[in-house]
Motif scaffolding. Structure first.
Motif, PDB file in Angstrom:
ATOM      1  N   ARG A   1       0.827  -1.201   0.000  1.00 28.83           N
ATOM      2  CA  ARG A   1       0.000   0.000   0.000  1.00 28.83           C
ATOM      3  C   ARG A   1       0.866   1.258   0.000  1.00 28.83           C
ATOM      4  O   ARG A   1       0.554   2.245  -0.665  1.00 28.83           O
ATOM      5  N   LYS A   2       1.952   1.229   0.760  1.00 28.36           N
ATOM      6  CA  LYS A   2       2.855   2.375   0.864  1.00 28.36           C
ATOM      7  C   LYS A   2       4.294   1.883   0.863  1.00 28.36           C
ATOM      8  O   LYS A   2       4.578   0.809   1.376  1.00 28.36           O
ATOM      9  N   GLU A   3       5.167   2.683   0.278  1.00 29.83           N
ATOM     10  CA  GLU A   3       6.587   2.398   0.359  1.00 29.83           C
ATOM     11  C   GLU A   3       7.306   3.653   0.819  1.00 29.83           C
ATOM     12  O   GLU A   3       6.923   4.774   0.457  1.00 29.83           O
ATOM     13  N   ALA A   4       8.334   3.485   1.644  1.00 28.53           N
ATOM     14  CA  ALA A   4       9.045   4.612   2.220  1.00 28.53           C
ATOM     15  C   ALA A   4      10.539   4.405   2.084  1.00 28.53           C
ATOM     16  O   ALA A   4      11.049   3.338   2.407  1.00 28.53           O
ATOM     17  N   ILE A   5      11.214   5.443   1.580  1.00 31.37           N
ATOM     18  CA  ILE A   5      12.662   5.388   1.442  1.00 31.37           C
ATOM     19  C   ILE A   5      13.259   6.569   2.188  1.00 31.37           C
ATOM     20  O   ILE A   5      12.812   7.706   2.014  1.00 31.37           O
ATOM     21  N   GLY A   6      14.273   6.320   3.013  1.00 29.38           N
ATOM     22  CA  GLY A   6      14.901   7.377   3.798  1.00 29.38           C
ATOM     23  C   GLY A   6      15.817   8.251   2.973  1.00 29.38           C
ATOM     24  O   GLY A   6      16.068   8.006   1.782  1.00 29.38           O
TER      25      GLY A   6
END
Length: 222
Positions: A144-149
């Motif tokens: 549903r969501k992807e997060a990259i720092g």
């Protein structure tokens, strides 16, 4: 710890999200369904661990009654997390006559007297994140969501596997964590959460601190 686990489902400071499609509901983990009691899951694993015909190696490493159960299964660690209504809230709600439904018991209105399963954390040796994602996507579809720092490596992917047409919503969330190793993304941890119980715990958490605040003010100013 519980506050942190709930918070991370929605907030990742400094990270950018990308929306994708959701898949089927997540109604538990492996042989355990959300809302199962601490005792029932403990007995299940004890039975499996002592079964001479079992081909799996299962060890019960640590337990805190109605709170957590740490299992080592075929070399992988599983932390089963449980929740029950805080004693202070039970006392106040009983006086107010405001009992609420226990999601683990259909058709009954009881407090969560015993710990019920709301989350499972899985820890293992480092594996390239792309391989983990590929396996998750085969089972659940795209996250549903992807997060990259900011480092372009660390972050997380979230699967929202919830059937919201039902009341309360059925299903849960899966979070695959990314961390940097040799300038590449690897994963050593996945967390699973119940959608319904996450909301129950969040409400109880707010109510608990409201009651604590009221009690403190009452004791300070008699």
């Amino acid at each position: 710890m519980k506050k942190y686990l709930l918070f991370l489902l929605f907030c990742f400071p400094g990270l950018l999200f990308a929306q994708t499609e959701i898949s089927n509901s997540l109604d538990g983990f492996a042989e355990a369904s959300w809302g199962m009691t601490f005792e029932s899951i403990r007995e299940k694993f004890l039975s499996m661990a002592t079964n001479p015909e079992s081909k799996e190696k299962i060890e019960l490493l640590n337990e805190k009654k109605d709170e957590s159960l740490l299992i080592k299964r075929n070399g992988i660690f599983y932390l089963y997390r449980f929740y029950k209504t805080p004693e202070l809230l039970k006392e106040v709600r009983t006086k107010q006559g405001a009992q609420e439904a226990d999601p683990s018991i259909d058709g009954k209105t009881e407090f969560r007297e015993n710990g019920i399963l709301f989350s499972v954390g899985v820890t293992f040796n480092l594996v390239p994140t792309e391989k983990i994602k590929e396996k998750m996507e085969k089972k659940y579809g795209k996250p549903r969501k992807e997060a990259i720092g900011d480092d372009k490596v660390s972050g997380a992917a979230i699967w929202e596997l919830v059937e919201r047409r039902e009341n309360p919503p059925r299903g849960g969330f899966a979070v695959v964590w990314r961390e940097g190793y040799k300038k590449a993304a690897y994963t050593r941890r996945i967390d699973y959460f119940s959608a319904n119980l996450k909301e129950v715990i969040a409400k109880d958490y707010v109510d608990f601190f409201s009651v604590q605040e009221t009690k403190t003010l009452r004791d300070l100013i008699p």
